[in-house]
Structures are given as C-alpha cells and as structure tokens.
Design an enzyme around this catalytic site. Structure first.
Site, PDB file in Angstrom:
ATOM      1  N   HIS A 263       0.879  -1.185   0.000  1.00 45.80           N
ATOM      2  CA  HIS A 263       0.000   0.000   0.000  1.00 45.80           C
ATOM      3  C   HIS A 263       0.910   1.227   0.000  1.00 45.80           C
ATOM      4  O   HIS A 263       1.655   1.452  -0.943  1.00 45.80           O
ATOM      5  CB  HIS A 263      -0.924  -0.114   1.221  1.00 45.80           C
ATOM      6  CG  HIS A 263      -2.026   0.886   1.303  1.00 45.80           C
ATOM      7  ND1 HIS A 263      -2.384   1.705   0.274  1.00 45.80           N
ATOM      8  CD2 HIS A 263      -2.877   1.199   2.327  1.00 45.80           C
ATOM      9  CE1 HIS A 263      -3.400   2.484   0.643  1.00 45.80           C
ATOM     10  NE2 HIS A 263      -3.706   2.198   1.893  1.00 45.80           N
ATOM     11  N   HIS A 302      -2.403  -2.197  -9.735  1.00 49.22           N
ATOM     12  CA  HIS A 302      -3.320  -1.585  -8.775  1.00 49.22           C
ATOM     13  C   HIS A 302      -4.579  -2.430  -8.711  1.00 49.22           C
ATOM     14  O   HIS A 302      -5.007  -2.981  -9.726  1.00 49.22           O
ATOM     15  CB  HIS A 302      -3.675  -0.157  -9.215  1.00 49.22           C
ATOM     16  CG  HIS A 302      -4.246   0.654  -8.114  1.00 49.22           C
ATOM     17  ND1 HIS A 302      -5.576   0.616  -7.790  1.00 49.22           N
ATOM     18  CD2 HIS A 302      -3.652   1.504  -7.242  1.00 49.22           C
ATOM     19  CE1 HIS A 302      -5.784   1.417  -6.756  1.00 49.22           C
ATOM     20  NE2 HIS A 302      -4.637   1.964  -6.404  1.00 49.22           N
ATOM     21  N   ASP A 358       2.717   5.510  -6.896  1.00 49.51           N
ATOM     22  CA  ASP A 358       3.976   5.389  -6.162  1.00 49.51           C
ATOM     23  C   ASP A 358       5.197   5.229  -7.049  1.00 49.51           C
ATOM     24  O   ASP A 358       6.320   5.285  -6.560  1.00 49.51           O
ATOM     25  CB  ASP A 358       3.909   4.194  -5.203  1.00 49.51           C
ATOM     26  CG  ASP A 358       3.068   4.529  -3.999  1.00 49.51           C
ATOM     27  OD1 ASP A 358       3.150   5.681  -3.550  1.00 49.51           O
ATOM     28  OD2 ASP A 358       2.330   3.655  -3.527  1.00 49.51           O
TER      29      ASP A 358
HETATM   30  N1  ACO Z   1       4.756  -6.909 -10.582  1.00 50.10           N
HETATM   31  C1  ACO Z   1       4.634  -8.123 -11.169  1.00 50.10           C
HETATM   32  N2  ACO Z   1       3.498  -8.821 -11.210  1.00 50.10           N
HETATM   33  C2  ACO Z   1       2.409  -8.283 -10.640  1.00 50.10           C
HETATM   34  C3  ACO Z   1       2.448  -7.023 -10.010  1.00 50.10           C
HETATM   35  C4  ACO Z   1       3.676  -6.324  -9.997  1.00 50.10           C
HETATM   36  N3  ACO Z   1       3.773  -5.121  -9.425  1.00 50.10           N
HETATM   37  N4  ACO Z   1       1.220  -6.720  -9.512  1.00 50.10           N
HETATM   38  C5  ACO Z   1       0.449  -7.759  -9.826  1.00 50.10           C
HETATM   39  N5  ACO Z   1       1.151  -8.702 -10.506  1.00 50.10           N
HETATM   40  C6  ACO Z   1       0.646  -9.951 -11.079  1.00 50.10           C
HETATM   41  C7  ACO Z   1       0.403 -10.987 -10.000  1.00 50.10           C
HETATM   42  O1  ACO Z   1       1.559 -11.797  -9.809  1.00 50.10           O
HETATM   43  C8  ACO Z   1      -0.763 -11.740 -10.592  1.00 50.10           C
HETATM   44  O2  ACO Z   1      -0.266 -12.575 -11.609  1.00 50.10           O
HETATM   45  P1  ACO Z   1      -0.890 -14.057 -11.837  1.00 50.10           P
HETATM   46  O3  ACO Z   1      -2.293 -13.806 -12.281  1.00 50.10           O
HETATM   47  O4  ACO Z   1      -0.020 -14.678 -12.853  1.00 50.10           O
HETATM   48  O5  ACO Z   1      -0.834 -14.737 -10.503  1.00 50.10           O
HETATM   49  C9  ACO Z   1      -1.588 -10.669 -11.264  1.00 50.10           C
HETATM   50  O6  ACO Z   1      -0.645  -9.649 -11.631  1.00 50.10           O
HETATM   51  C10 ACO Z   1      -2.693 -10.077 -10.382  1.00 50.10           C
HETATM   52  O7  ACO Z   1      -2.085  -9.595  -9.182  1.00 50.10           O
HETATM   53  P2  ACO Z   1      -2.801  -9.531  -7.777  1.00 50.10           P
HETATM   54  O8  ACO Z   1      -1.779  -9.565  -6.702  1.00 50.10           O
HETATM   55  O9  ACO Z   1      -3.891 -10.569  -7.731  1.00 50.10           O
HETATM   56  O10 ACO Z   1      -3.487  -8.133  -7.850  1.00 50.10           O
HETATM   57  P3  ACO Z   1      -4.096  -7.333  -6.600  1.00 50.10           P
HETATM   58  O11 ACO Z   1      -5.182  -6.480  -7.158  1.00 50.10           O
HETATM   59  O12 ACO Z   1      -4.453  -8.258  -5.489  1.00 50.10           O
HETATM   60  O13 ACO Z   1      -2.860  -6.459  -6.117  1.00 50.10           O
HETATM   61  C11 ACO Z   1      -1.311  -4.695  -5.878  1.00 50.10           C
HETATM   62  C12 ACO Z   1      -2.707  -5.117  -6.389  1.00 50.10           C
HETATM   63  C13 ACO Z   1      -1.154  -5.122  -4.399  1.00 50.10           C
HETATM   64  C14 ACO Z   1      -1.186  -3.183  -5.948  1.00 50.10           C
HETATM   65  C15 ACO Z   1      -0.239  -5.380  -6.761  1.00 50.10           C
HETATM   66  O14 ACO Z   1      -0.376  -4.960  -8.106  1.00 50.10           O
HETATM   67  C16 ACO Z   1       1.183  -5.108  -6.273  1.00 50.10           C
HETATM   68  O15 ACO Z   1       1.674  -5.828  -5.404  1.00 50.10           O
HETATM   69  N6  ACO Z   1       1.867  -4.049  -6.818  1.00 50.10           N
HETATM   70  C17 ACO Z   1       3.188  -3.696  -6.353  1.00 50.10           C
HETATM   71  C18 ACO Z   1       3.072  -2.907  -5.058  1.00 50.10           C
HETATM   72  C19 ACO Z   1       2.565  -1.504  -5.291  1.00 50.10           C
HETATM   73  O16 ACO Z   1       3.047  -0.786  -6.171  1.00 50.10           O
HETATM   74  N7  ACO Z   1       1.613  -1.079  -4.435  1.00 50.10           N
HETATM   75  C20 ACO Z   1       1.070   0.279  -4.491  1.00 50.10           C
HETATM   76  C21 ACO Z   1      -0.378   0.275  -4.856  1.00 50.10           C
HETATM   77  S1  ACO Z   1      -0.949   1.929  -5.017  1.00 50.10           S
HETATM   78  C22 ACO Z   1      -1.182   2.434  -3.431  1.00 50.10           C
HETATM   79  O17 ACO Z   1      -1.426   1.701  -2.529  1.00 50.10           O
HETATM   80  C23 ACO Z   1      -1.077   3.862  -3.218  1.00 50.10           C
END
Ligand code: ACO
Length: 423
Positions: A263, A302, A358
């Site tokens: 987050h 996201h 971010d």
């Molecule tokens: N890098 C690589 N792969 C990713 C990323 C990433 N940043 N984000 C998601 N994926 C992939 C997952 O591995 C998953 O792949 P799969 O279907 O093969 O298993 C797919 O994309 C879906 O990902 P989820 O984790 O199910 O998506 P969710 O909606 O639960 O998570 C989140 C969203 C937590 C933001 C995620 O994209 C992430 O971890 N991003 C990196 C951290 C980040 O930048 N957070 C800031 C968010 S903005 C904020 O809070 C202000």
C-alpha cells in the site's frame, strides 16, 4: 440492464433487487446450505461493497478519479491541498470566505502538547517514523478526551481540525528526531505545505526559504494522495470507526495499514528496487526476474486501476518540475526504462499492470531531500484528509453497523480434548 437477480434452487426461488449496481448480500441467506444460510466469499473484498459513499469516484478501467465529482487532474492543477480537504469533508468547493475560515481553523490547531515530543523522543533514534507517527497520532486522544464523544457533531468537527492541523507537526517531529534535531514549531506566517517543509528543514542558523516550485510540487503530491475511496487504510479507518472510536484512534489504524509495502510503503520499495537495479543495462534482467516470479515490479499494478493511474500521469509532470530545480537523478532514467519495457511486455500488458501513484512519487521525495523512511509519512499526512471524511461518513451513515465480516470455517469439527500426558 438487469434490475434484479433471480436465485433458484430445488427448494427456493427468490428475486434480489439490484440497487446501485449491487444486491444485498444478506438476500442470499434465503438459500439454505449444509453450512447454514448462503453467504458470499470474497477475500480482499474484490467485489464486495462495504458501504455507500459520496466522497470519491473511481473508474479503474477508464483511469478516472474524481472527488465529489471533480476530476483529480483539475484539482491538482487549480486547487490547494486544504481546498481539496474542504471538498472531501464538505462535499462542495469552498467560497473564498469558507476557504479562509477553513484554513484558519486547521492552522490554529497546528501546535501539539509538549509531552508529545517526549513520546517521540522515547523511541530509539533509528525507529521507523511511521511507528513514531502512529504512536503520536493515537496519543492525541489522551490529550483531547472529549474526542471520544463522537455522537456530537461539534466535537467531531473540532477534532477533525485538530488532526488535520497537527498531522504535519507530528510528521515533521518524527523526522527531526531521526536526524537528532530539535523540533521546529509551526509558524503562522506560512501556509500548510510550506510550514510543513519549514518544520522539516529549518535550521537554527538560517531562515529557511522554500523554492515555490518545490512547494507547489509537494502540494500537488498532497492533493493526489488526499483520498482514494475504500483502499486498505481507509477501510482500516472505517473498521476502527465502526466500533465507536475517535478520529485519532481511527487514523492511527489507517497509518498502520498504510505502512505495508503493498500500500503506502510501495514508494519506499520503489526506490529500494531502483537502487538494487543500479544501472540501465540491468533493467532487462530485472524485468525477466519479475516475470519468473522473483519479486514484483514495485509501483506497478493496482487493485482498481486496470489502466494508467491518473495520479501517475500528474506526478510525471511534477517530476519534470522538481528535476528542473534539483538536477537529474540517475534513478529516474532507470524508472523511465522500466516503464518503457513493462508497458510493451506481454506479461504486464496482459495483466493490465500500469504505473501507479507510487512509481514516481518516491523520486520526487528523494529530490526534495527526504530519506526513504519518510516517504510513507508523506503519504499519511495528506491521506488524513480522506480518512477524516470517511470517518465522518461512516459514523453518520444510518445503514452502518460495527464491521464484523463472516468467515468460512475450515478447521476441525468438535473433538475430544487430549490431556497433556496423552499428546
Ligand atoms: N509486478 C509483477 N506482477 C504483478 C504485479 C507487480 N507489481 N502486480 C500484480 N502482478 C501480477 C500478480 O503476480 C498476478 O499474476 P498471476 O495472475 O499470474 O498470478 C496478477 O498480476 C494479479 O495480481 P494480484 O496480486 O492478484 O493483484 P491485486 O489487485 O491483489 O494487487 C497490488 C494489487 C497489491 C497493488 C499489486 O499490483 C502489487 O503488489 N503491486 C506492487 C506494489 C505496489 O506498487 N503497491 C502500491 C499500490 S498503489 C497504493 O497503494 C497507493
């Protein structure tokens, strides 16, 4: 468009009305299962609305973010942060008189009790500022015990002003403690953002002056971070509010949720990632590692945006302004290259992973001389405006009850207790 959902099983037929795009989950309970009335299962609340809210609208597929109907791009260009905070809490943009009064009410509450500095001082010099911020925010409840009387609108409003006013003072005090300096008191001469910068960077020896372009860049970042509907920290705030808590206790819960690297902690993680990559030629190898499951591309993806995060677009403009004043940072080149490759790579494209707010904000904070531990604090200060609006909405919504989700129990059925000597 469907206006109801038919449920039909062998024994029961029911019609659940669809209102505002949702059915009441309790309507499912007409169906009996071997575990009792039918429930919905939704880890991470991906498709479950926990409240009705009129504060912020997001269309993640179209990349739209609006507060009370106003697009974020326009607010970032034309408004001040306190004006946006007013909008979030009051539902309308303020007139000049309303804004002046709002600024006066917030700014007159910037001072904190001297004991708060002792609380911060009691931490080790290397304690993470988010822990110090959480402790000092929740401590405000003990200085203002009447804040617990949340049924009284005047007290709700007074403590909302106090929290919004004191947040930069507390955040700056956590930073000053980390660098072994005395806290700087707030100044009536300076606006909200400029005063925050002064409390962070003022030294005894010389009067601190901010470059207006840098102050405006931070103000824009504050506006972009002010609210984002039912994200993890706002949900934590609403959950803690739902059991009848004051705004300080609820905001402290929000700070805890925001701290996580998935987050608000992501901007700190982005900088760490860029440093680890170190040079442009290592970008392809890093991307391959992410695709092979070795970590995530931080600052990408996201839960809601499946298109470019509109805040990231505005931030990119602020990046240019800040680097014009402060000079280029080689990490920016790595970030630009990562973005370029990821936006053209099927792994990221097929999963709809785009840069989020971010991805670039950490680079701006670094250019403004903040250590990376402060990045999430810089998120918490403006997000307080959103938390306050949601805390109030939660407490005043007659539909709301204490938040207490169901679980699907997967453990043992009742069994016989085994005495210690027989285990
Ligand atoms: N890098 C690589 N792969 C990713 C990323 C990433 N940043 N984000 C998601 N994926 C992939 C997952 O591995 C998953 O792949 P799969 O279907 O093969 O298993 C797919 O994309 C879906 O990902 P989820 O984790 O199910 O998506 P969710 O909606 O639960 O998570 C989140 C969203 C937590 C933001 C995620 O994209 C992430 O971890 N991003 C990196 C951290 C980040 O930048 N957070 C800031 C968010 S903005 C904020 O809070 C202000």
């Amino acid at each position: 468009m469907a206006d109801s959902l038919q449920i039909s099983t062998g024994e029961v037929t029911a019609e659940l009305p669809i209102t505002e795009g949702a059915v009441r989950a309790t309507g499912l309970a007409v169906v009996e299962t071997d575990r009792g009335p039918l429930a919905s299962y939704d880890p991470g609340f991906v498709n479950t609305a926990a409240c009705r809210s009129s504060i912020t609208y997001i269309d993640g597929d179209a990349g739209i973010l609006e507060h009370r109907g106003y697009p974020i791009e326009e607010l970032a260009e034309k408004s001040s942060f306190l004006e946006v905070a007013y909008l979030l809490s009051n539902g309308e943009l303020p007139t000049a008189t309303q804004l002046a009064d709002w600024e006066y009410q917030v700014n007159r509450h910037r001072l904190v009790h001297e004991n708060v500095y002792d609380i911060i001082k009691s931490f080790r010099y290397d304690a993470h500022p988010m822990a110090k911020l959480m402790a000092s925010v929740v401590s405000q409840m003990t200085f203002y015990p009447s804040s617990r009387r949340i049924a009284e609108p005047e007290l709700r409003e007074l403590n909302a002003f106090r929290l919004l006013g004191k947040m930069p003072t507390l955040a700056a005090a956590t930073f000053r403690h980390s660098i072994g300096r005395h806290p700087v008191y707030p100044s009536d001469e300076l606006g909200y953002v400029e005063n925050f910068l002064a409390m962070l960077f003022q030294s005894q020896q010389r009067v601190w002056r901010s470059d207006p372009r840098l102050t405006r860049a931070l103000e824009v970042l504050f506006i972009l971070h002010a609210d984002h509907e039912q994200n993890c920290s706002t949900t934590a705030v609403r959950t803690v509010a739902s059991s009848g808590n004051d705004v300080y206790t609820a905001a402290a819960a929000g700070i805890g949720a925001l701290f996580g690297p998935l987050h608000g902690g992501a901007n700190e993680a982005v900088l760490k990632m860029l440093r680890e990559i170190g040079s442009l030629d290592r970008v392809p190898e890093f991307i391959q590692g992410v695709k092979n499951g070795r970590g995530r591309l931080m600052g990408f993806g996201h839960r809601v945006y499946k298109n470019y995060d509109p805040r990231a677009k505005v931030i990119k403009q602020a990046v240019d302004d800040v680097f014009e004043v402060r000079g280029m940072n080689p990490l920016l080149d790595i970030a630009v290259e990562l973005e370029k490759i990821a936006l053209n790579d099927d792994y990221f494209v097929s999963r709809k992973l785009y840069p989020n707010v971010d991805f670039y904000s950490g680079l701006i904070y670094e250019a403004l001389n903040f250590p990376s531990e402060m990045f999430t604090v810089l998120f918490a200060v403006p997000r307080t405006a959103g938390w306050i609006a949601h805390w109030t909405e939660q407490l005043t919504d007659p539909d709301q009850r204490i938040i207490r989700p169901k679980q699907l129990y997967t453990g043992y059925e009742r069994r016989t207790y085994v005495p210690m000597e027989d285990r």
